[in-house]
Scaffold this active site. Structure first.
Site, PDB file in Angstrom:
ATOM      1  N   HIS A 314      43.002  31.437  45.576  1.00 37.74           N
ATOM      2  CA  HIS A 314      42.383  32.316  46.580  1.00 37.74           C
ATOM      3  C   HIS A 314      41.059  31.796  47.099  1.00 37.74           C
ATOM      4  O   HIS A 314      40.379  32.513  47.831  1.00 37.74           O
ATOM      5  CB  HIS A 314      42.136  33.708  46.000  1.00 37.74           C
ATOM      6  CG  HIS A 314      43.378  34.441  45.632  1.00 37.74           C
ATOM      7  ND1 HIS A 314      43.996  35.324  46.479  1.00 37.74           N
ATOM      8  CD2 HIS A 314      44.127  34.404  44.512  1.00 37.74           C
ATOM      9  CE1 HIS A 314      45.077  35.815  45.881  1.00 37.74           C
ATOM     10  NE2 HIS A 314      45.179  35.274  44.693  1.00 37.74           N
ATOM     11  N   LYS A 498      32.862  43.828  53.475  1.00 36.21           N
ATOM     12  CA  LYS A 498      33.486  42.843  52.581  1.00 36.21           C
ATOM     13  C   LYS A 498      32.471  42.492  51.495  1.00 36.21           C
ATOM     14  O   LYS A 498      31.303  42.856  51.619  1.00 36.21           O
ATOM     15  CB  LYS A 498      33.902  41.581  53.340  1.00 36.21           C
ATOM     16  CG  LYS A 498      32.811  41.035  54.281  1.00 36.21           C
ATOM     17  CD  LYS A 498      33.290  39.834  55.066  1.00 36.21           C
ATOM     18  CE  LYS A 498      34.140  40.156  56.266  1.00 36.21           C
ATOM     19  NZ  LYS A 498      35.548  39.853  56.105  1.00 36.21           N
ATOM     20  N   ARG A 499      32.897  41.771  50.447  1.00 39.80           N
ATOM     21  CA  ARG A 499      31.944  41.310  49.446  1.00 39.80           C
ATOM     22  C   ARG A 499      30.752  40.635  50.116  1.00 39.80           C
ATOM     23  O   ARG A 499      30.908  40.006  51.151  1.00 39.80           O
ATOM     24  CB  ARG A 499      32.600  40.254  48.539  1.00 39.80           C
ATOM     25  CG  ARG A 499      33.379  40.766  47.383  1.00 39.80           C
ATOM     26  CD  ARG A 499      33.840  39.612  46.475  1.00 39.80           C
ATOM     27  NE  ARG A 499      34.753  38.699  47.109  1.00 39.80           N
ATOM     28  CZ  ARG A 499      34.602  37.369  47.147  1.00 39.80           C
ATOM     29  NH1 ARG A 499      33.549  36.799  46.574  1.00 39.80           N
ATOM     30  NH2 ARG A 499      35.495  36.609  47.722  1.00 39.80           N
ATOM     31  N   LYS A 504      30.330  34.332  53.832  1.00 41.33           N
ATOM     32  CA  LYS A 504      30.832  35.344  54.767  1.00 41.33           C
ATOM     33  C   LYS A 504      29.808  35.620  55.872  1.00 41.33           C
ATOM     34  O   LYS A 504      30.111  36.237  56.870  1.00 41.33           O
ATOM     35  CB  LYS A 504      31.183  36.619  54.016  1.00 41.33           C
ATOM     36  CG  LYS A 504      32.358  36.443  53.051  1.00 41.33           C
ATOM     37  CD  LYS A 504      32.606  37.690  52.238  1.00 41.33           C
ATOM     38  CE  LYS A 504      33.660  37.497  51.159  1.00 41.33           C
ATOM     39  NZ  LYS A 504      35.048  37.617  51.648  1.00 41.33           N
ATOM     40  N   THR A 605      41.686  39.781  54.348  1.00 41.98           N
ATOM     41  CA  THR A 605      42.744  40.786  54.542  1.00 41.98           C
ATOM     42  C   THR A 605      42.176  41.976  55.309  1.00 41.98           C
ATOM     43  O   THR A 605      42.920  42.671  55.993  1.00 41.98           O
ATOM     44  CB  THR A 605      43.312  41.269  53.192  1.00 41.98           C
ATOM     45  OG1 THR A 605      42.220  41.512  52.301  1.00 41.98           O
ATOM     46  CG2 THR A 605      44.233  40.231  52.592  1.00 41.98           C
ATOM     47  N   LYS A 609      43.681  44.516  58.482  1.00 40.62           N
ATOM     48  CA  LYS A 609      43.625  45.989  58.535  1.00 40.62           C
ATOM     49  C   LYS A 609      42.950  46.450  59.824  1.00 40.62           C
ATOM     50  O   LYS A 609      43.413  47.373  60.496  1.00 40.62           O
ATOM     51  CB  LYS A 609      42.853  46.524  57.320  1.00 40.62           C
ATOM     52  CG  LYS A 609      43.525  46.220  55.994  1.00 40.62           C
ATOM     53  CD  LYS A 609      42.591  46.454  54.804  1.00 40.62           C
ATOM     54  CE  LYS A 609      43.142  45.770  53.561  1.00 40.62           C
ATOM     55  NZ  LYS A 609      42.150  45.644  52.480  1.00 40.62           N
TER      56      LYS A 609
HETATM   57  C1  26V Z   1      34.381  36.720  42.882  1.00 44.85           C
HETATM   58  C2  26V Z   1      33.354  37.157  42.091  1.00 44.85           C
HETATM   59  C3  26V Z   1      32.244  37.860  42.721  1.00 44.85           C
HETATM   60  C4  26V Z   1      31.514  38.709  41.730  1.00 44.85           C
HETATM   61  C5  26V Z   1      31.157  37.914  40.535  1.00 44.85           C
HETATM   62  C6  26V Z   1      32.363  37.400  39.864  1.00 44.85           C
HETATM   63  C7  26V Z   1      33.407  36.911  40.743  1.00 44.85           C
HETATM   64  C8  26V Z   1      34.467  36.256  40.239  1.00 44.85           C
HETATM   65  C9  26V Z   1      35.477  35.829  41.020  1.00 44.85           C
HETATM   66  C10 26V Z   1      35.447  36.075  42.332  1.00 44.85           C
HETATM   67  C11 26V Z   1      36.568  35.571  43.114  1.00 44.85           C
HETATM   68  C12 26V Z   1      36.954  36.441  44.182  1.00 44.85           C
HETATM   69  C13 26V Z   1      38.189  35.902  44.777  1.00 44.85           C
HETATM   70  C14 26V Z   1      38.599  36.659  45.990  1.00 44.85           C
HETATM   71  O1  26V Z   1      38.452  37.865  46.100  1.00 44.85           O
HETATM   72  N1  26V Z   1      39.165  35.915  46.905  1.00 44.85           N
HETATM   73  C15 26V Z   1      39.640  36.482  48.129  1.00 44.85           C
HETATM   74  O2  26V Z   1      41.041  36.638  47.987  1.00 44.85           O
HETATM   75  C16 26V Z   1      41.582  37.274  49.122  1.00 44.85           C
HETATM   76  C17 26V Z   1      43.044  37.536  48.840  1.00 44.85           C
HETATM   77  O3  26V Z   1      43.758  36.355  48.846  1.00 44.85           O
HETATM   78  C18 26V Z   1      41.377  36.431  50.355  1.00 44.85           C
HETATM   79  O4  26V Z   1      41.858  37.138  51.466  1.00 44.85           O
HETATM   80  C19 26V Z   1      39.907  36.119  50.555  1.00 44.85           C
HETATM   81  O5  26V Z   1      39.748  35.211  51.616  1.00 44.85           O
HETATM   82  C20 26V Z   1      39.326  35.544  49.278  1.00 44.85           C
HETATM   83  O6  26V Z   1      37.928  35.425  49.387  1.00 44.85           O
END
Ligand code: 26V
Length: 764
Positions: A314, A498-499, A504, A605, A609
């Site tokens: 991802h 979003k995050r 981003k 995603t 939406k």
């Molecule tokens: C994020 C974080 C942020 C908080 C601290 C810990 C931590 C650990 C792992 C991650 C990974 C986040 C991965 C994620 O959400 N990826 C998203 O996946 C979506 C579904 O495939 C995709 O649409 C997004 O582009 C992608 O950023």
């Protein structure tokens, strides 16, 4: 079932009253029980092979409306409530939002469970039952603070199963208790399950904030999702959590295999395991271990597991590609170490290139590359949008692609239109029923028939009316739930939710706000008022992300306090943005901000939406934006900025020679850019906020700007101004809205899941 009658029976049995005499909370619990009964009465779907979708996150959102819809009693329940003088919306307000995810990865897993069940496929989720979730976000003094987010009540969607497994940690065994959440399939009579493992004696929530003793195990194993990993105890805890999930999950798989009367040597005939990002990757050595313990030779065990597990990537961000010191695994699950060594030796024997090794030496330590484990010992590797998969094959994972071209495949993400259109935007759904027929609900590709109304003024008018009504509704809820802050429903709603992450580029959005602010101060009023809405949580240890939130909240105050600017520009930031807020804001959006640095957003995603709900995308050619642009055509999307090839080239140059590649200073010096960036450290802003934080942002942008906000900010400003100007031609804008909704059927997660099943899972 007669819903009204059953509601009466349950209300009497639980509260000794008629439903009309019950409070909202009581009616919520009545409907929860009724829904649970129906869902649990449904059989699991059958098939040769069963899928287990392993994920650290399942961002499921509130479940009542969705479950009523899936069970086919949504309208009936709504009517029964109306007869008691109640609205379903008011009842659902009472429902706590489960807090089991962070962002896109977790929400994708939830959409996938919905679609797997809707397609009648046998597939369950496997995850953890975090009691306090990611965290609840609070704003004080224009800063983010984190609090626990407890969501489990006495009456909840969790079903205790009585099933328990022992997870053999290095410090001793820990009992994993299994709770299930039923996942009824829309348009089918079946229900799947989301399996959530929990500890026997969970720790109470910290009294203030989210700090806790990370070595207090096992009690804290299921307290928080992504505990702060800025120290070693936090990183170790993540590995403990991951092993807890995969060991219990692997034992569940083998138990169910056994119950079907099948031997462990037939695992891959009967089971598919999807590994959602690398958090569950230890399921590979764990399954090998358990198969070997059941008598398979190492060769047989490895072969079975390699034909069972598949991996989804991802992200290409290095920080998110997990690598754990082998010493961590030695501590958490020492029994995995010889297996990981064996898998590494096998991979090395077949592929001597050290770049693809599982175990690599770094600073004298052995490090386990989790993704490498997945790629060598899984049978499928997929990216989540066409561009992302190409980048994996061509750059990030090219050494693996050279070895295993046949394993790589793309599965462009999707979203369940049941939640993200039918439930969250009932007025638009009803209009679509009239225009294209209700069949679009089961077959979203039929939305394309909306194109027949491209020149139909009454339909275009209706689209505008629905959007206006949704904007008013969102404004009302905002005023109700966000400290009375009012949004102007007549303004353009421009939304980025979003995050919070530098890639981003919420900071680039903020620079646009500054650009507008300065223009208005200089006497140039915009064509129409604009409301810029943000929603984002910053990871607790991600300092720069917190500074960006601070910037946005300072800009909000600045503008609020300025009568010259206030009529034209408004900044709002939702506190504790979550699935519920997404359901309120997305139907109300005019302009959807999807402005990541090209190549960095794997898919997105939210973009899908917003599109389905008739928002027009303003975005870079990144992730699934590329596919959106192809589907809607250039007149119905605003794209801008550097392309992914150029960005990758800039990074390559920088890697070879730090003085080459992108130099933010060059862009900072441009006359249109410098005043925007310098405003961060102007007295107007620093007098409102934390000067050190704003200065840190300024310094980062002018000296580093790793995600190249300044590279694109001028093109962004121009594209955004163009979109806001075009919004004035209401008929033309309504056509853009229509085309976006009409072309969104492709992004149904039913389509995505059908592809996973066809190409990867083959559930039969
Ligand atoms: C994020 C974080 C942020 C908080 C601290 C810990 C931590 C650990 C792992 C991650 C990974 C986040 C991965 C994620 O959400 N990826 C998203 O996946 C979506 C579904 O495939 C995709 O649409 C997004 O582009 C992608 O950023």
């Amino acid at each position: 079932m007669d819903v009204k009658q059953r509601m009466q029976e349950l209300a009497q049995a639980r509260y000794g009253r008629e439903p009309a005499q019950c409070g909202d909370g009581e009616l919520y619990r009545v409907l929860l029980q009724l829904t649970q009964e129906l869902a649990q009465a449904r059989p699991a779907p059958q098939g040769e092979r069963k899928l287990y979708y392993f994920s650290a996150e399942f961002l499921i959102g509130k479940l009542l409306s969705n479950n009523l819809l899936a069970l086919g009693i949504y309208d009936e329940a709504k009517q029964a409530l109306a007869q008691c003088g109640k609205s379903l919306a008011a009842i659902e307000d009472v429902e706590p939002e489960p807090s089991l995810g962070n962002g896109g990865l977790g929400r994708l897993a939830a959409c996938f469970l919905d679609s797997i069940a809707a397609l009648g496929l046998p597939g369950d989720g496997v995850g953890l039952n975090y009691h306090y979730g990611l965290f609840k976000q609070e704003f004080h003094m224009s800063h983010q603070f984190e609090q626990p987010n407890p969501w489990i009540e006495d009456d909840s969607w969790l079903i205790p199963t009585g099933t328990e497994f022992e997870v053999p940690f290095g410090f001793g065994p820990v009992k994993a208790r299994l709770f299930d959440i039923a996942v009824p399939g829309a348009n089918t009579g079946i229900a799947n399950r989301l399996h959530l493992f929990d500890v026997e004696h969970p720790a109470p929530a910290p009294r203030e904030g989210i700090d806790f003793d990370k070595t207090d195990l096992p009690a804290h194993l299921t307290s928080f999702l992504y505990p702060d990993d800025s120290d070693e105890a936090g990183r170790l805890l993540r590995v403990y959590q991951q092993y807890f999930m995969v060991s219990a999950g692997a034992q569940l798989i083998l138990k169910e295999l056994d119950e079907r009367g099948c031997g462990p040597e037939t695992l891959s005939d009967h089971v598919a395991v999807q590994i959602n990002d690398t958090h569950p990757s230890m399921v590979i050595p764990e399954l090998v271990r358990l198969l070997a313990a059941r008598g398979l030779t190492m060769d047989q065990a490895v072969e079975q597991v390699s034909k069972t597990c598949a991996y989804t990537n991802h992200t290409i961000l290095a920080e998110a590609l997990e690598k754990w010191p082998l010493t961590f695994i030695e501590k958490v699950a020492p029994q995995l170490v010889p297996i990981i060594r064996e898998l590494d030796a096998r991979a090395r024997a077949a592929h001597p290139d050290p770049k693809v090794a599982i175990l690599q030496g770094e600073e004298g330590k052995e490090i386990v590359h989790m993704a490498h484990l997945d790629i060598h010992f899984g049978y499928s590797v997929n990216g989540v949008a066409a561009l992302h998969t190409e980048i994996l094959k061509g750059s990030e994972l090219r050494h693996f692609y050279d070895i295993y071209p046949a394993k790589f495949n793309n599965k462009t993400n999707g979203v369940t239109l049941r939640r993200w259109l039918e439930v969250c935007n009932p007025q638009l759904a009803a209009l679509l029923d009239q225009c294209v027929g209700p069949e679009w609900r089961a077959d979203p590709t039929r939305l394309s028939r909306l194109m027949d109304y491209y020149n139909d003024s009454p339909v275009l008018e209706k689209l505008l009316d629905i959007k206006a009504a949704n904007k008013r509704a969102a404004s009302d809820l905002f005023a109700r739930d966000q400290y009375g802050i009012r949004l102007d429903p007549d303004a353009v709603f421009d939304i980025q939710v979003k995050r919070l992450h530098e890639y981003k580029r919420q900071q680039m959005n903020a620079l646009y706000v500054i650009h507008k602010y300065l223009e208005i101060k200089a006497g140039k009023t915009p064509q129409r008022p604009v409301t810029v809405i943000f929603g984002a949580k910053a990871a607790p240890a991600y300092v720069m992300a917190k500074h960006i939130i601070h910037l946005i909240l300072c800009l909000r105050r600045l503008i609020e306090n300025d009568p010259q600017v206030r009529p034209w520009l408004h900044v709002a930031m939702v506190e504790n943005y979550n699935v519920t807020w997404a359901e309120r804001l997305i139907p109300a959006c005019d302009i959807s901000e999807q402005i990541s640095l090209a190549s960095k957003e794997a898919s997105g995603t939210g973009n899908m939406k917003f599109m389905a709900n008739g928002a027009v995308t303003l975005g870079t050619l990144d992730g699934a934006n590329v596919e959106i642009a192809e589907l809607v055509g250039p007149d119905n999307i605003y794209t801008f900025g550097a392309g992914s090839n150029y960005v990758i080239e800039l990074y390559d140059q920088k890697m070879k020679d730090g003085a080459k590649g992108y130099q933010s200073r060059v862009y900072y010096e441009r006359p249109a850019v410098k005043p925007l960036v310098d405003f961060l450290i102007s007295p107007a802003l620093t007098s409102l906020g934390d000067e050190a934080a704003l200065k840190a942002l300024w310094t980062d942008l002018t000296t580093k700007d790793w995600f190249m906000a300044l590279l694109d900010v001028e093109a962004y400003t121009a594209a955004r101004d163009r979109a806001i100007a075009d919004y004035g031609d209401r008929a033309a804008w309504a056509r853009k809205m229509l085309v976006n909704t009409a072309r969104s059927g492709y992004f149904s997660s039913d389509r995505t899941i059908a592809e996973y099943n066809r190409d990867i899972w083959r559930l039969g």
